[in-house]
Design a protein around this motif. Structure first.
Motif, PDB file in Angstrom:
ATOM      1  N   PRO A   1       1.772  47.458 -32.388  1.00  0.00           N
ATOM      2  CA  PRO A   1       1.807  47.595 -30.926  1.00  0.00           C
ATOM      3  C   PRO A   1       1.035  46.474 -30.231  1.00  0.00           C
ATOM      4  CG  PRO A   1       1.317  49.703 -31.960  1.00  0.00           C
ATOM      5  CD  PRO A   1       1.268  48.673 -33.049  1.00  0.00           C
ATOM      6  N   ALA A   2       1.601  45.946 -29.156  1.00  0.00           N
ATOM      7  CA  ALA A   2       0.966  44.844 -28.441  1.00  0.00           C
ATOM      8  C   ALA A   2      -0.447  45.190 -27.997  1.00  0.00           C
ATOM      9  CB  ALA A   2       1.813  44.450 -27.238  1.00  0.00           C
ATOM     10  N   LEU A   3      -0.666  46.430 -27.585  1.00  0.00           N
ATOM     11  CA  LEU A   3      -1.973  46.830 -27.090  1.00  0.00           C
ATOM     12  C   LEU A   3      -3.002  47.005 -28.206  1.00  0.00           C
ATOM     13  CD1 LEU A   3      -1.069  49.395 -24.263  1.00  0.00           C
ATOM     14  CD2 LEU A   3      -1.543  46.938 -24.085  1.00  0.00           C
ATOM     15  N   LEU A   4      -2.539  46.919 -29.452  1.00  0.00           N
ATOM     16  CA  LEU A   4      -3.450  47.072 -30.596  1.00  0.00           C
ATOM     17  C   LEU A   4      -3.514  45.812 -31.450  1.00  0.00           C
ATOM     18  CD1 LEU A   4      -2.497  50.686 -31.788  1.00  0.00           C
ATOM     19  CD2 LEU A   4      -4.333  50.008 -30.229  1.00  0.00           C
ATOM     20  N   GLN A   5      -2.935  44.723 -30.985  1.00  0.00           N
ATOM     21  CA  GLN A   5      -2.917  43.486 -31.768  1.00  0.00           C
ATOM     22  C   GLN A   5      -4.219  42.704 -31.620  1.00  0.00           C
ATOM     23  OE1 GLN A   5       0.536  41.202 -30.664  1.00  0.00           O
ATOM     24  NE2 GLN A   5       1.967  42.776 -31.347  1.00  0.00           N
ATOM     25  N   THR A   6      -4.610  42.042 -32.699  1.00  0.00           N
ATOM     26  CA  THR A   6      -5.733  41.109 -32.622  1.00  0.00           C
ATOM     27  C   THR A   6      -5.230  39.794 -32.029  1.00  0.00           C
ATOM     28  OG1 THR A   6      -5.323  40.186 -34.825  1.00  0.00           O
ATOM     29  CG2 THR A   6      -6.766  42.119 -34.687  1.00  0.00           C
ATOM     30  N   THR A   7      -6.167  38.976 -31.601  1.00  0.00           N
ATOM     31  CA  THR A   7      -5.796  37.661 -31.057  1.00  0.00           C
ATOM     32  C   THR A   7      -5.077  36.824 -32.105  1.00  0.00           C
ATOM     33  OG1 THR A   7      -7.708  37.696 -29.573  1.00  0.00           O
ATOM     34  CG2 THR A   7      -6.690  35.568 -29.988  1.00  0.00           C
ATOM     35  N   ASP A   8      -5.575  36.833 -33.332  1.00  0.00           N
ATOM     36  CA  ASP A   8      -4.962  36.025 -34.393  1.00  0.00           C
ATOM     37  C   ASP A   8      -3.551  36.508 -34.715  1.00  0.00           C
ATOM     38  OD1 ASP A   8      -7.188  34.421 -34.613  1.00  0.00           O
ATOM     39  OD2 ASP A   8      -8.079  35.582 -36.249  1.00  0.00           O
ATOM     40  N   HIS A   9      -3.373  37.813 -34.752  1.00  0.00           N
ATOM     41  CA  HIS A   9      -2.054  38.361 -35.051  1.00  0.00           C
ATOM     42  C   HIS A   9      -1.070  38.001 -33.938  1.00  0.00           C
ATOM     43  CE1 HIS A   9       0.803  41.371 -36.705  1.00  0.00           C
ATOM     44  NE2 HIS A   9       1.146  41.502 -35.441  1.00  0.00           N
ATOM     45  N   ALA A  10      -1.478  38.187 -32.684  1.00  0.00           N
ATOM     46  CA  ALA A  10      -0.605  37.876 -31.555  1.00  0.00           C
ATOM     47  C   ALA A  10      -0.247  36.394 -31.531  1.00  0.00           C
ATOM     48  CB  ALA A  10      -1.273  38.278 -30.242  1.00  0.00           C
ATOM     49  N   ARG A  11      -1.224  35.528 -31.810  1.00  0.00           N
ATOM     50  CA  ARG A  11      -0.945  34.088 -31.824  1.00  0.00           C
ATOM     51  C   ARG A  11       0.073  33.752 -32.903  1.00  0.00           C
ATOM     52  NH1 ARG A  11      -5.685  32.302 -31.716  1.00  0.00           N
ATOM     53  NH2 ARG A  11      -5.792  31.370 -29.635  1.00  0.00           N
ATOM     54  N   ALA A  12      -0.067  34.353 -34.065  1.00  0.00           N
ATOM     55  CA  ALA A  12       0.890  34.110 -35.150  1.00  0.00           C
ATOM     56  C   ALA A  12       2.299  34.515 -34.740  1.00  0.00           C
ATOM     57  CB  ALA A  12       0.456  34.870 -36.405  1.00  0.00           C
ATOM     58  N   LEU A  13       2.436  35.615 -34.026  1.00  0.00           N
ATOM     59  CA  LEU A  13       3.746  36.055 -33.555  1.00  0.00           C
ATOM     60  C   LEU A  13       4.341  35.061 -32.571  1.00  0.00           C
ATOM     61  CD1 LEU A  13       3.232  39.890 -32.917  1.00  0.00           C
ATOM     62  CD2 LEU A  13       4.379  38.803 -34.844  1.00  0.00           C
ATOM     63  N   PHE A  14       3.542  34.642 -31.596  1.00  0.00           N
ATOM     64  CA  PHE A  14       4.046  33.733 -30.566  1.00  0.00           C
ATOM     65  C   PHE A  14       4.406  32.365 -31.148  1.00  0.00           C
ATOM     66  CE2 PHE A  14       1.323  36.351 -27.504  1.00  0.00           C
ATOM     67  CZ  PHE A  14       2.403  37.126 -27.116  1.00  0.00           C
ATOM     68  N   GLN A  15       3.708  31.956 -32.186  1.00  0.00           N
ATOM     69  CA  GLN A  15       3.996  30.659 -32.800  1.00  0.00           C
ATOM     70  C   GLN A  15       5.269  30.691 -33.641  1.00  0.00           C
ATOM     71  OE1 GLN A  15       0.274  29.932 -34.829  1.00  0.00           O
ATOM     72  NE2 GLN A  15      -0.547  28.721 -33.117  1.00  0.00           N
ATOM     73  N   GLN A  16       5.807  31.897 -33.880  1.00  0.00           N
ATOM     74  CA  GLN A  16       7.030  32.015 -34.671  1.00  0.00           C
ATOM     75  C   GLN A  16       8.239  32.405 -33.822  1.00  0.00           C
ATOM     76  OE1 GLN A  16       6.519  34.257 -38.404  1.00  0.00           O
ATOM     77  NE2 GLN A  16       4.306  34.055 -38.150  1.00  0.00           N
ATOM     78  N   VAL A  17       8.068  32.382 -32.498  1.00  0.00           N
ATOM     79  CA  VAL A  17       9.172  32.727 -31.610  1.00  0.00           C
ATOM     80  C   VAL A  17      10.307  31.722 -31.794  1.00  0.00           C
ATOM     81  CG1 VAL A  17       9.891  32.830 -29.187  1.00  0.00           C
ATOM     82  CG2 VAL A  17       7.741  33.878 -29.903  1.00  0.00           C
ATOM     83  N   ALA A  18      11.534  32.218 -31.809  1.00  0.00           N
ATOM     84  CA  ALA A  18      12.706  31.348 -31.910  1.00  0.00           C
ATOM     85  C   ALA A  18      13.594  31.536 -30.675  1.00  0.00           C
ATOM     86  CB  ALA A  18      13.493  31.671 -33.179  1.00  0.00           C
ATOM     87  N   PRO A  19      13.947  30.434 -30.007  1.00  0.00           N
ATOM     88  CA  PRO A  19      13.499  29.061 -30.235  1.00  0.00           C
ATOM     89  C   PRO A  19      12.010  28.916 -29.914  1.00  0.00           C
ATOM     90  CG  PRO A  19      14.702  29.200 -28.184  1.00  0.00           C
ATOM     91  CD  PRO A  19      14.851  30.532 -28.838  1.00  0.00           C
ATOM     92  N   PRO A  20      11.372  27.909 -30.499  1.00  0.00           N
ATOM     93  CA  PRO A  20       9.913  27.740 -30.318  1.00  0.00           C
ATOM     94  C   PRO A  20       9.524  27.551 -28.858  1.00  0.00           C
ATOM     95  CG  PRO A  20      10.747  26.349 -32.101  1.00  0.00           C
ATOM     96  CD  PRO A  20      11.946  26.871 -31.385  1.00  0.00           C
ATOM     97  N   ILE A  21       8.329  28.006 -28.514  1.00  0.00           N
ATOM     98  CA  ILE A  21       7.796  27.780 -27.175  1.00  0.00           C
ATOM     99  C   ILE A  21       6.623  26.814 -27.282  1.00  0.00           C
ATOM    100  CG2 ILE A  21       8.547  29.998 -26.261  1.00  0.00           C
ATOM    101  CD1 ILE A  21       5.766  31.086 -26.680  1.00  0.00           C
ATOM    102  N   ARG A  22       6.322  26.130 -26.194  1.00  0.00           N
ATOM    103  CA  ARG A  22       5.261  25.123 -26.203  1.00  0.00           C
ATOM    104  C   ARG A  22       3.890  25.788 -26.345  1.00  0.00           C
ATOM    105  NH1 ARG A  22       7.432  21.215 -21.255  1.00  0.00           N
ATOM    106  NH2 ARG A  22       9.442  20.670 -22.232  1.00  0.00           N
ATOM    107  N   GLN A  23       2.919  24.995 -26.774  1.00  0.00           N
ATOM    108  CA  GLN A  23       1.600  25.539 -27.043  1.00  0.00           C
ATOM    109  C   GLN A  23       0.976  26.157 -25.807  1.00  0.00           C
ATOM    110  OE1 GLN A  23       0.291  25.980 -30.005  1.00  0.00           O
ATOM    111  NE2 GLN A  23      -1.455  27.039 -29.070  1.00  0.00           N
ATOM    112  N   TYR A  24       1.150  25.529 -24.642  1.00  0.00           N
ATOM    113  CA  TYR A  24       0.554  26.103 -23.437  1.00  0.00           C
ATOM    114  C   TYR A  24       1.203  27.442 -23.095  1.00  0.00           C
ATOM    115  CZ  TYR A  24       4.500  24.752 -20.401  1.00  0.00           C
ATOM    116  OH  TYR A  24       5.729  24.638 -19.812  1.00  0.00           O
TER     117      TYR A  24
END
Length: 284
Positions: free
Chosen positions: A121-144
């Motif tokens: 659940p998004a409300l229970l995610q750690t910062t590291d876990h959430a970052r890992a998810l966002f970095q694997q979005v397809a198509p990729p999104i920019r770092q900002y």
């Protein structure tokens, strides 16, 4: 009050509920306008959420529509007035409107029941876990964009830590717990965080193991967001393009309540779920 060209989900919901009351009273928008002494365009603007109204005006409309449900009228009156400029408003230029609307919806909710199949659940995610998810979005999104979404998600979690925290219940399938997003260190930290959050009195976490003999799910993750009264509940669906879909029809709400009820009955108890998560951590 001046009209707005981009009403929020909360403003649109208020307008939709007023339209339902008018239609149940058998009145057209033109007929209601004549009785209220305004033009028909004003009624339409209110019902689409583009024109805010005062609590007094809303109560006048409710009386005209012969609404005798005082709890509903009081709840709708609390939604009137100008848009609340919450922290989420600063993200409207950077994130999809539906995500910002979700934060506003959660802020005003009295409780959330979540059903997760493949994600924590998004409300229970750690910062590291959430970052890992966002970095694997397809198509990729920019770092900002990753950072915008990350800070936004972390701020959403404040509703679980405020003075009067939200009541939160999550039913999570074992598949979500075993996903390796970010690698073993991130996964272990995420599982430990779930254990920590489960100790909060207002947070309940239940796990559906692979071995469950039944699993009455839609196969899609969703949040059931509880309003001040059941008529104002909302279902939020995760979509494949990363946005949010919102449902509030009575039949839809009933369907998803039933799905949640059944999922919870085939899940482990909160204590058993804690033991289950501890076992996953130990076996990593």
């Amino acid at each position: 009050m001046p009209p707005t060209s981009n009403p929020t989900l909360r403003q649109r919901r208020l307008g939709a509920e007023l339209r339902k009351l008018r239609e149940r009273a058998g009145l057209t928008a033109t007929g209601a306008a004549e009785l209220l002494g305004v033009n028909q365009a004003r009624i339409s603007m209110v019902e689409t959420g583009r024109t805010p109204i005062s609590a007094d005006r809303l109560r006048s409309m409710a009386r005209l529509y012969d609404c005798s449900d005082d709890r509903l009228v009081d709840a709708l009156a609390a939604m009137t007035g100008r848009r609340v400029r919450g922290w989420w408003e600063e993200y409207r230029e950077h994130l999809p409107a539906a995500l910002v609307d979700l934060a506003e919806l959660e802020h005003h909710a009295v409780g959330v029941r979540a059903a997760l199949i493949l994600h924590i659940p998004a409300l229970l995610q750690t910062t590291d876990h959430a970052r890992a998810l966002f970095q694997q979005v397809a198509p990729p999104i920019r770092q900002y964009e990753v950072e915008h979404r990350l800070t936004f998600r972390m701020k959403r979690q404040s509703i679980l830590h405020r003075e009067k925290p939200l009541s939160y219940s999550a039913t999570i399938h074992e598949a979500a717990l075993r996903m390796g997003f970010g690698g073993s260190v991130v996964v272990r930290g995420q599982l430990k965080h779930l254990l920590d959050m489960s100790e909060l009195q207002h947070v309940t976490i239940k796990v559906v193991p692979f071995g469950a003999d039944r699993f009455p799910s839609t196969g899609q993750s969703f949040d059931y967001v509880e309003g001040p009264i059941p008529q104002l509940d909302t279902v939020q669906l995760d979509t494949h393009h990363g946005g949010c879909g919102f449902l509030d029809a009575e039949a839809q709400l009933g369907k998803y309540r039933s799905v949640l009820d059944h999922m919870e009955t085939c899940a482990l108890s909160p204590d058993e779920s804690r033991t289950f998560i501890q076992t996953l951590i130990r076996d990593m």
